[in-house]
Design a protein around this motif. Structure first.
Motif: not given
Ligand code: ATP
Ligand code: MG
Length: 388
Positions: A180-182, A184-187, A204, A206, A262, A284, A289, A292-293
């Motif tokens: 699941l790829l956002s 952001g920095i983490d995923s 993937i 969204f 999620r 990620g 953090q 939701s985590q």
């Molecule tokens: P990230 O830096 O990866 O965005 P985050 O610290 O912003 O992480 P969240 O936004 O709560 O934390 O997201 C946690 C995890 O949920 C993400 O690492 C990713 O795996 C998944 N996720 C969140 N938003 C999306 C998205 N739009 N599409 C796909 N996966 C998502």
């Protein structure tokens, strides 16, 4: 000046048949990734990439690719010499011509034992001559410059610049996963850690078409391209999330929405994992953090998964993740401003301890949930991205 790159892989823990498989896989991966920029072949426990390009920019790109290619322990930008001391000596001097250094050492590895001089004899002969000619100091402990000489059965290699790789297993040595790829920095960092262990990672994402502009999707595509450096090509699913979100907003109180978003992402990830014959779902997440985590919320989210969920960043601090993202090259893309698909209609103080019962109960109020999920998958777009 250079004509090839010599690649060393870490062999710890790989023996016998597995080792041959590892070598062949890495060779094939490098051939595919480098395409017509280099010709890759095996030589005495190493891989050699003959450079077919002289363009400095292309060579720099190849170096940045090798730095994150799983299976590569280290590599050197090298020049070949014949199997004669005199020719090795000439190549060493030609490479040293425009080099600034004070202290140095010569480090020879003689894999081809028929060569008439031992490693020590080569080190000594070259070292003494360089010291005398250039007036430089030999320092065996902490030299500014190390001159590497490697003697193989058909030719020898000389290199001055040795780069560290990421180690790990060549992609394809392990099973496929979806991540699941956002934006952001983490995923992206989590995805990379799985690639590093040899897993092809299907991505993937969204998106919400009302707020995600073209720029936001470009950002995710650019991240997928950087990951393609490490895994040859990235398959990216772009899944429209707007309709599902609209339904969630209607029936879910703001403080619970993130967890429900999620959970639905996870449900869709199950479907894609099945279709892709993947073996696990990657996120990620890192404990604590964001709201939701928390462990409670992660339990609610992961309970939906029909596959093992891996969160390789789970015990890492943000600074450590940032450091790694910089090494991979995704950090600069991740910090481009964008709005996440889920950042709207989220409470300022989301619930940090949602129970699974409550999540399931609330979710039952989402009208036509399974049709909405079917539609989202039907309307998704698949992109295949390469690094150049
Ligand atoms: P990230 O830096 O990866 O965005 P985050 O610290 O912003 O992480 P969240 O936004 O709560 O934390 O997201 C946690 C995890 O949920 C993400 O690492 C990713 O795996 C998944 N996720 C969140 N938003 C999306 C998205 N739009 N599409 C796909 N996966 C998502
Ligand atoms: Mg995020």
């Amino acid at each position: 000046m250079y004509d090839c790159i010599i690649v060393h892989y870490s062999e710890i823990g790989i023996k016998g048949k597995n080792r041959v498989m590892f070598e062949n896989r890495l060779k094939r991966n490098l051939s595919m990734a480098l395409g017509n920029r280099a010709r890759v072949y095996k030589r005495y426990g190493r891989l050699v990439c003959d450079l077919l390009t002289k363009e400095e920019k292309e060579i720099e790109e190849i170096i940045s690719l090798l730095k994150i290619t799983p299976g590569v322990a280290n590599f050197g930008l090298a020049k070949k010499a014949r199997l004669e001391f005199e020719n090795i000596r000439q190549v060493v001097f030609s490479l040293l011509k425009n080099r600034k250094f004070d202290s140095f050492k010569v480090l020879t590895k003689r894999s081809y034992k028929e060569f008439p001089m031992t490693s020590l004899e080569i080190n000594k002969a070259l070292g003494e001559e360089i010291a005398a000619k250039f007036g430089k100091r030999i320092d065996l402990k902490n030299p500014e410059l190390t001159i590497h000489v490697e003697i193989c059965e058909k030719e020898s290699f000389v290199y001055l610049d040795k780069f560290k790789g990421v180690g790990g297993l060549p992609v394809g040595c392990s099973g496929k996963v979806v991540c699941l790829l956002s934006g952001g920095i983490d995923s992206p960092t989590a995805a990379f850690l799985m690639v590093k262990r040899g897993c092809p990672v299907v991505l993937i994402h969204f998106f919400n078409k009302t707020i995600n502009t073209r720029q936001a999707l470009k950002k995710v595509e650019d991240i997928a391209k950087v990951l393609a450096k490490a895994q040859i090509k990235s398959k990216l699913y772009l899944i429209p999330f707007y309709k599902l979100q609209t339904e969630i907003i209607k029936v879910v109180p703001a403080k619970y929405r993130m967890v429900i978003y999620r959970r639905l992402m996870m449900e869709i990830a199950n479907r894609i994992a099945r279709k892709e014959e993947a073996k696990a779902i990657v996120t990620g997440d890192s404990i604590g953090q964001v709201a939701s985590q928390t462990l409670e919320n992660l339990q609610c989210i992961y309970a939906v998964a029909e596959y093992p969920v891996f969160a390789p960043l789970i015990g890492m601090n943000k600074e450590e993740i940032v450091e790694l993202a910089k090494t991979i090259g995704t950090y600069e893309i991740s910090i481009r401003p964008y709005q996440d698909c889920c950042s709207f209609m989220i409470a300022e103080h989301p619930a940090t301890k949602m129970s699974l019962n409550l999540a399931e109960e609330i979710e039952r109020n989402i009208k036509d949930k399974s049709t909405l999920i079917d539609d989202a998958i039907k309307e998704s777009k698949i992109l295949i991205l390469k690094w150049t």
